[in-house]
Design a protein around this motif. Structure first.
Motif, PDB file in Angstrom:
ATOM      1  N   GLY A  12       3.746 -61.565  21.075  1.00 55.37           N
ATOM      2  CA  GLY A  12       2.806 -60.972  19.923  1.00 55.37           C
ATOM      3  C   GLY A  12       4.037 -60.739  18.676  1.00 55.37           C
ATOM      4  N   LYS A  13       4.809 -61.620  18.585  1.00 56.09           N
ATOM      5  CA  LYS A  13       5.685 -61.538  17.173  1.00 56.09           C
ATOM      6  C   LYS A  13       5.008 -61.746  15.905  1.00 56.09           C
ATOM      7  CE  LYS A  13       8.647 -64.378  18.951  1.00 56.09           C
ATOM      8  NZ  LYS A  13       7.925 -64.904  20.318  1.00 56.09           N
ATOM      9  N   THR A  15       1.579 -61.668  15.318  1.00 53.33           N
ATOM     10  CA  THR A  15       0.494 -60.723  15.136  1.00 53.33           C
ATOM     11  C   THR A  15       1.190 -59.543  14.615  1.00 53.33           C
ATOM     12  OG1 THR A  15      -0.807 -61.820  16.708  1.00 53.33           O
ATOM     13  CG2 THR A  15      -1.255 -59.659  16.094  1.00 53.33           C
ATOM     14  N   ILE A  16       1.927 -58.924  15.482  1.00 54.07           N
ATOM     15  CA  ILE A  16       2.586 -57.735  14.968  1.00 54.07           C
ATOM     16  C   ILE A  16       3.378 -57.774  13.762  1.00 54.07           C
ATOM     17  CG2 ILE A  16       4.555 -55.968  15.903  1.00 54.07           C
ATOM     18  CD1 ILE A  16       3.230 -56.649  18.911  1.00 54.07           C
ATOM     19  N   GLN A  19       1.356 -57.414  10.770  1.00 56.56           N
ATOM     20  CA  GLN A  19       0.591 -55.930  10.711  1.00 56.56           C
ATOM     21  C   GLN A  19       1.842 -55.008  10.158  1.00 56.56           C
ATOM     22  OE1 GLN A  19      -1.674 -54.708  14.079  1.00 56.56           O
ATOM     23  NE2 GLN A  19      -2.687 -56.419  14.002  1.00 56.56           N
ATOM     24  N   SER A  77       9.409 -63.088  12.038  1.00 59.38           N
ATOM     25  CA  SER A  77       9.103 -63.266  13.675  1.00 59.38           C
ATOM     26  C   SER A  77       9.787 -64.582  13.923  1.00 59.38           C
ATOM     27  CB  SER A  77       7.743 -63.383  13.820  1.00 59.38           C
ATOM     28  OG  SER A  77       6.931 -64.290  13.429  1.00 59.38           O
ATOM     29  N   THR A 157       5.698 -53.277  25.189  1.00 60.12           N
ATOM     30  CA  THR A 157       4.323 -53.572  24.559  1.00 60.12           C
ATOM     31  C   THR A 157       2.935 -53.885  25.685  1.00 60.12           C
ATOM     32  OG1 THR A 157       4.536 -56.085  24.512  1.00 60.12           O
ATOM     33  CG2 THR A 157       5.548 -54.708  22.720  1.00 60.12           C
ATOM     34  N   SER A 161      -2.218 -52.187  22.127  1.00 58.03           N
ATOM     35  CA  SER A 161      -2.745 -52.961  21.003  1.00 58.03           C
ATOM     36  C   SER A 161      -1.864 -53.212  20.000  1.00 58.03           C
ATOM     37  CB  SER A 161      -3.902 -52.444  20.507  1.00 58.03           C
ATOM     38  OG  SER A 161      -3.357 -51.055  19.390  1.00 58.03           O
ATOM     39  N   ALA A 162      -1.953 -54.352  19.126  1.00 58.12           N
ATOM     40  CA  ALA A 162      -0.841 -54.663  18.372  1.00 58.12           C
ATOM     41  C   ALA A 162      -0.807 -53.453  17.228  1.00 58.12           C
ATOM     42  CB  ALA A 162      -1.471 -55.758  17.393  1.00 58.12           C
ATOM     43  N   LYS A 163      -1.719 -52.551  16.854  1.00 58.62           N
ATOM     44  CA  LYS A 163      -1.608 -51.638  15.983  1.00 58.62           C
ATOM     45  C   LYS A 163      -0.813 -50.467  16.742  1.00 58.62           C
ATOM     46  CE  LYS A 163      -4.572 -48.217  13.674  1.00 58.62           C
ATOM     47  NZ  LYS A 163      -5.729 -47.420  13.606  1.00 58.62           N
TER      48      LYS A 163
END
Length: 174
Positions: A12-13, A15-16, A19, A77, A157, A161-163
């Protein structure tokens, strides 16, 4: 400050990172995308046409370029292997303006995520069965965890969720 996200592929690097950068008001750079832009080839094509050694050499060059560039306030990332080659982890840890964050994902979660997109990942595209994929990732995680675990901050993680992961990171930053 440069916040560097480290972790295995599909952790998730990107996507996170996007955000987190938005939340912090920082720029976002995905090292793999940066390499693709500079080389005018996809990561898969670089691996297929020029080989992994060429890729790792370029990866380190571009990492140095970003870190030593004029830009500050970046969320960066990395590719899953970036910290493990060319003394990149030492470069990151020895720079006081860099904060490294390991996005730690469990084996089963990585297998689930990669199972859906392995054709995009040159290191696992050839693996046919789920069990072989799991064995490959288990071995890779064992080898790479030595590098990942050196990160300044470790964030678990799984089942977030990413949030939620971004919120965990921000709580660690402030």
């Amino acid at each position: 400050m440069i916040v560097v996200l480290i972790g295995y592929m599909a952790s998730g690097k990107s996507t996170i990172g996007r955000q987190l950068a938005s939340k912090l008001g920082f720029s976002f750079i995905d090292l793999d995308s940066y390499i693709e832009e500079q080389e005018l080839l996809s990561i898969s094509d670089i691996f297929n046409k020029k080989g992994e050694i060429y890729f790792r050499k370029k990866e380190s060059e571009y990492l140095n370029e970003i870190i030593n560039g004029e830009q500050n306030n970046i969320v960066l990332s990395l590719g899953g292997g970036t910290p493990c080659y060319a003394d990149n982890i030492a470069l990151l840890l020895n720079d006081k303006s860099i904060l490294t964050i390991y996005l730690k994902v469990g084996l089963d979660e990585i297998v689930n995520r990669l199972g859906n997109e392995k054709y995009k990942r040159p290191l696992v595209a050839h693996i046919e069965t789920r069990e072989d994929l799991k064995d490959f990732i288990r071995k890779h995680l064992f080898e790479r965890s030595l590098y990942y675990e050196q990160s300044n901050i470790k964030i678990h993680t799984d089942h977030n969720s990413a949030k939620e992961v971004v919120e965990k990171i921000i709580l660690q930053l402030y």
